[in-house]
Design a protein around this motif. Structure first.
Motif, PDB file in Angstrom:
ATOM      1  N   GLY A  13       0.871  -1.210  -0.043  1.00 23.40           N
ATOM      2  CA  GLY A  13       0.170  -0.017   0.004  1.00 23.40           C
ATOM      3  C   GLY A  13       1.114   1.213  -0.094  1.00 23.40           C
ATOM      4  N   ARG A  14       2.178   1.230  -0.358  1.00 26.93           N
ATOM      5  CA  ARG A  14       2.976   2.268  -0.360  1.00 26.93           C
ATOM      6  C   ARG A  14       3.746   2.604  -1.487  1.00 26.93           C
ATOM      7  N   GLY A  15       3.104   2.174  -2.558  1.00 30.40           N
ATOM      8  CA  GLY A  15       3.814   2.557  -3.908  1.00 30.40           C
ATOM      9  C   GLY A  15       4.046   4.082  -4.411  1.00 30.40           C
ATOM     10  N   GLU A  36       2.489  -7.969  -3.101  1.00 30.29           N
ATOM     11  CA  GLU A  36       1.386  -8.713  -3.354  1.00 30.29           C
ATOM     12  C   GLU A  36       1.360  -8.426  -4.804  1.00 30.29           C
ATOM     13  N   PRO A  37       1.000  -9.320  -5.652  1.00 35.11           N
ATOM     14  CA  PRO A  37       0.699  -9.403  -7.099  1.00 35.11           C
ATOM     15  C   PRO A  37      -0.125  -8.323  -7.593  1.00 35.11           C
ATOM     16  N   ASP A  41       1.349  -2.955 -10.644  1.00 31.08           N
ATOM     17  CA  ASP A  41       1.399  -1.375 -11.119  1.00 31.08           C
ATOM     18  C   ASP A  41       1.623  -0.259 -10.555  1.00 31.08           C
ATOM     19  N   ASP A  42       1.426  -0.329  -9.096  1.00 27.95           N
ATOM     20  CA  ASP A  42       1.687   0.694  -8.170  1.00 27.95           C
ATOM     21  C   ASP A  42       3.019   0.821  -7.690  1.00 27.95           C
ATOM     22  N   TYR A  43       3.754  -0.250  -8.015  1.00 32.68           N
ATOM     23  CA  TYR A  43       5.452  -0.149  -7.671  1.00 32.68           C
ATOM     24  C   TYR A  43       6.476  -0.337  -8.689  1.00 32.68           C
ATOM     25  N   LYS A  44       5.781  -0.760  -9.851  1.00 29.20           N
ATOM     26  CA  LYS A  44       6.692  -0.913 -10.938  1.00 29.20           C
ATOM     27  C   LYS A  44       7.657   0.350 -11.328  1.00 29.20           C
TER      28      LYS A  44
END
Length: 130
Positions: A13-15, A36-37, A41-44
């Protein structure tokens, strides 16, 4: 120099605000970002070294992710590994009652060398002072 053992950042939850990743990148320290999978998109945008957990939303806190990291580390031949939270704003070294900010990965190497001197250390790490 790079740390001897792999560094994992467990995040959820911190992307848009993964502080530890930002700090390690500034220090030129390699790390794995464990998420988590459904949050890929939030972390890439943070790193190419993303490891996707084989589960999502278990509701059990970070323990399943920590256990998965432990297994990943062992399967890759490491005796030890680092697990860091995703909210570390910086690393500092206490020296002569001052806490200058650390600017490279040497702090991890010093901690690894200290811990590796002993056979009976199950867990070690840095002090959290905020």
């Amino acid at each position: 120099m790079k740390p001897k053992y792999p560094i994992y950042i467990i995040s959820k939850g911190r992307g848009s605000r993964c502080l530890t990743a930002r700090e390690l990148k500034a220090m030129n320290v390699e790390f794995y970002l464990v998420i988590e999978p459904q949050e890929f998109d939030d972390y890439k945008h943070i790193t190419d070294n993303i490891l996707l957990l084989p589960f999502s939303n278990l509701g059990q806190g970070s323990i399943p992710a920590r256990n998965w990291v432990w297994q990943h580390s062992l399967e890759n031949g490491f005796k030890r590994h680092w697990i860091l939270d995703d909210n570390i704003e910086g690393f500092h070294r206490l020296n002569r009652n001052k806490k200058p900010k650390v600017t490279d990965g040497q702090i991890f190497i010093w901690a690894e060398e200290f811990t590796d001197r002993y056979e009976n250390v199950a867990i070690s790490g840095f002090n959290y002072y905020s």
